[in-house]
Motif scaffolding. Structure first.
Motif, PDB file in Angstrom:
ATOM      1  N   LEU A 108      88.157  30.890  73.616  1.00 22.75           N
ATOM      2  CA  LEU A 108      87.840  30.814  75.038  1.00 22.75           C
ATOM      3  C   LEU A 108      87.829  32.194  75.685  1.00 22.75           C
ATOM      4  CD1 LEU A 108      87.201  28.982  77.437  1.00 22.75           C
ATOM      5  CD2 LEU A 108      89.660  28.862  77.876  1.00 22.75           C
ATOM      6  N   GLY A 109      88.781  33.039  75.335  1.00 26.54           N
ATOM      7  CA  GLY A 109      88.836  34.370  75.928  1.00 26.54           C
ATOM      8  C   GLY A 109      87.577  35.171  75.652  1.00 26.54           C
ATOM      9  N   LEU A 110      87.119  35.127  74.423  1.00 24.62           N
ATOM     10  CA  LEU A 110      85.904  35.852  74.053  1.00 24.62           C
ATOM     11  C   LEU A 110      84.675  35.222  74.709  1.00 24.62           C
ATOM     12  CD1 LEU A 110      84.777  38.203  72.448  1.00 24.62           C
ATOM     13  CD2 LEU A 110      84.633  36.699  70.461  1.00 24.62           C
ATOM     14  N   LEU A 111      84.646  33.898  74.790  1.00 24.64           N
ATOM     15  CA  LEU A 111      83.526  33.221  75.446  1.00 24.64           C
ATOM     16  C   LEU A 111      83.422  33.650  76.906  1.00 24.64           C
ATOM     17  CD1 LEU A 111      81.217  31.145  75.454  1.00 24.64           C
ATOM     18  CD2 LEU A 111      82.927  29.388  75.992  1.00 24.64           C
ATOM     19  N   ILE A 112      84.544  33.669  77.617  1.00 13.56           N
ATOM     20  CA  ILE A 112      84.539  34.076  79.027  1.00 13.56           C
ATOM     21  C   ILE A 112      84.098  35.535  79.158  1.00 13.56           C
ATOM     22  CG2 ILE A 112      86.023  34.522  81.029  1.00 13.56           C
ATOM     23  CD1 ILE A 112      87.661  32.021  80.096  1.00 13.56           C
ATOM     24  N   GLN A 113      84.638  36.382  78.333  1.00 17.08           N
ATOM     25  CA  GLN A 113      84.267  37.803  78.355  1.00 17.08           C
ATOM     26  C   GLN A 113      82.766  37.971  78.126  1.00 17.08           C
ATOM     27  OE1 GLN A 113      86.449  40.197  75.516  1.00 17.08           O
ATOM     28  NE2 GLN A 113      84.788  41.673  75.396  1.00 17.08           N
ATOM     29  N   ASP A 114      82.230  37.240  77.164  1.00 20.42           N
ATOM     30  CA  ASP A 114      80.815  37.367  76.850  1.00 20.42           C
ATOM     31  C   ASP A 114      79.922  36.742  77.920  1.00 20.42           C
ATOM     32  OD1 ASP A 114      81.190  38.922  74.614  1.00 20.42           O
ATOM     33  OD2 ASP A 114      81.187  37.231  73.230  1.00 20.42           O
ATOM     34  N   LEU A 115      80.385  35.692  78.585  1.00 24.59           N
ATOM     35  CA  LEU A 115      79.613  35.142  79.700  1.00 24.59           C
ATOM     36  C   LEU A 115      79.512  36.170  80.824  1.00 24.59           C
ATOM     37  CD1 LEU A 115      80.861  31.438  79.842  1.00 24.59           C
ATOM     38  CD2 LEU A 115      78.627  32.271  79.064  1.00 24.59           C
TER      39      LEU A 115
ATOM     40  N   GLY B 165      72.458  20.613  75.459  1.00 20.12           N
ATOM     41  CA  GLY B 165      73.593  19.739  75.146  1.00 20.12           C
ATOM     42  C   GLY B 165      74.605  20.431  74.253  1.00 20.12           C
ATOM     43  N   ASN B 166      74.123  21.197  73.280  1.00 19.14           N
ATOM     44  CA  ASN B 166      75.039  21.939  72.400  1.00 19.14           C
ATOM     45  C   ASN B 166      75.786  23.028  73.161  1.00 19.14           C
ATOM     46  OD1 ASN B 166      74.274  20.435  70.183  1.00 19.14           O
ATOM     47  ND2 ASN B 166      72.758  21.917  69.497  1.00 19.14           N
ATOM     48  N   ILE B 167      75.100  23.691  74.090  1.00 18.75           N
ATOM     49  CA  ILE B 167      75.743  24.749  74.873  1.00 18.75           C
ATOM     50  C   ILE B 167      76.798  24.138  75.796  1.00 18.75           C
ATOM     51  CG2 ILE B 167      75.360  26.613  76.533  1.00 18.75           C
ATOM     52  CD1 ILE B 167      72.480  26.833  75.324  1.00 18.75           C
ATOM     53  N   ILE B 168      76.482  23.004  76.390  1.00 18.93           N
ATOM     54  CA  ILE B 168      77.468  22.296  77.231  1.00 18.93           C
ATOM     55  C   ILE B 168      78.679  21.929  76.384  1.00 18.93           C
ATOM     56  CG2 ILE B 168      77.901  20.127  78.483  1.00 18.93           C
ATOM     57  CD1 ILE B 168      74.936  20.319  79.440  1.00 18.93           C
ATOM     58  N   ASN B 169      78.428  21.359  75.220  1.00 24.44           N
ATOM     59  CA  ASN B 169      79.507  20.973  74.318  1.00 24.44           C
ATOM     60  C   ASN B 169      80.350  22.182  73.913  1.00 24.44           C
ATOM     61  OD1 ASN B 169      80.892  18.980  72.711  1.00 24.44           O
ATOM     62  ND2 ASN B 169      79.945  19.958  70.934  1.00 24.44           N
ATOM     63  N   LEU B 170      79.693  23.308  73.669  1.00 23.39           N
ATOM     64  CA  LEU B 170      80.411  24.542  73.320  1.00 23.39           C
ATOM     65  C   LEU B 170      81.382  24.925  74.430  1.00 23.39           C
ATOM     66  CD1 LEU B 170      80.705  27.220  71.575  1.00 23.39           C
ATOM     67  CD2 LEU B 170      78.942  28.144  73.083  1.00 23.39           C
ATOM     68  N   LEU B 171      80.907  24.928  75.670  1.00 22.15           N
ATOM     69  CA  LEU B 171      81.767  25.294  76.803  1.00 22.15           C
ATOM     70  C   LEU B 171      82.936  24.326  76.954  1.00 22.15           C
ATOM     71  CD1 LEU B 171      82.241  27.047  79.407  1.00 22.15           C
ATOM     72  CD2 LEU B 171      80.922  25.293  80.605  1.00 22.15           C
ATOM     73  N   LEU B 172      82.634  23.042  76.988  1.00 18.75           N
ATOM     74  CA  LEU B 172      83.680  22.047  77.239  1.00 18.75           C
ATOM     75  C   LEU B 172      84.682  21.960  76.093  1.00 18.75           C
ATOM     76  CD1 LEU B 172      81.530  19.199  78.856  1.00 18.75           C
ATOM     77  CD2 LEU B 172      82.869  20.981  80.000  1.00 18.75           C
TER      78      LEU B 172
END
Length: 199
Positions: free
Chosen positions: A60-67, A87-94
């Protein structure tokens, strides 16, 4: 001399290996974003970003940083060219958020997550996905008491059509206390169709 050209084959092999490694080495997100020119190879850029994001599952930390690095415009470009993968991107986030067990979420992270949840909600036509993103945004914005994120949630409600609001009636009624709390905190009006549901 003709015989000398075969004396140093190792140099050629090493150079070829370096070239091969360079071509197969993944670029960082910062590199991908910095070298991309809007309107030039947008489809390939979207594919590269999508494949990169898939490597961030469970971080999650890396995902937020990269967003934050990706920014809104590039994320919207990704969604435009990867419609079939939303749908896959939504699933990735959630899923990445739900399975976070070690990253300590900062207050500004909540604003980032809710803002990108809104962009995803605007890009999908599937009502269930919209509802899941709304539920996520409501829970995280209230859970961390982030008024900026709550303002985005109200904007998410405004993005819904009247028919979508009616179809989500059971969900909205079940969450009416949270929705009213958000409305009071940000002092923004809700869509009229929703007001009638959650009185």
């Amino acid at each position: 001399m003709p015989n000398d050209r075969y004396q140093n084959v190792l140099e050629i092999i090493n150079a070829l290996n370096i070239c091969k490694k360079t071509r197969t080495t993944a670029l960082s997100l910062e590199d991908m974003v910095s070298i991309h020119k809007v309107g030039v190879n947008d489809v390939q850029f979207a594919e590269d970003i999508y494949q990169y994001l898939l490597t961030l599952q469970n971080d999650l930390g890396l995902l937020i940083q990269d967003l934050k690095v990706l920014k809104k415009d590039n994320f919207q470009l990704l969604l435009k060219h990867k419609q079939e993968e939303i749908g896959n991107i939504i699933n990735l986030l959630l899923t990445t958020y739900k399975e976070n067990h070690y990253y300590w979420i900062q207050f500004e992270d909540v604003d980032v997550l809710v803002s990108y949840a809104r962009l995803l909600m605007q890009s999908t036509q599937i009502l269930q996905e919209k509802q899941e993103l709304l539920e996520f945004a409501i829970n995280i914005s209230i859970g961390y008491n982030r008024w900026a994120a709550m303002g985005v949630v109200v904007n998410m409600f405004a993005d819904l059509s009247k028919d979508e609001i009616k179809a989500m009636a059971p969900f909205l009624v079940a969450n009416k206390d949270s929705i009213n709390q958000i409305k009071e905190n940000v002092n923004k009006p809700l869509p009229d169709t929703m007001k009638m549901l959650i009185r």
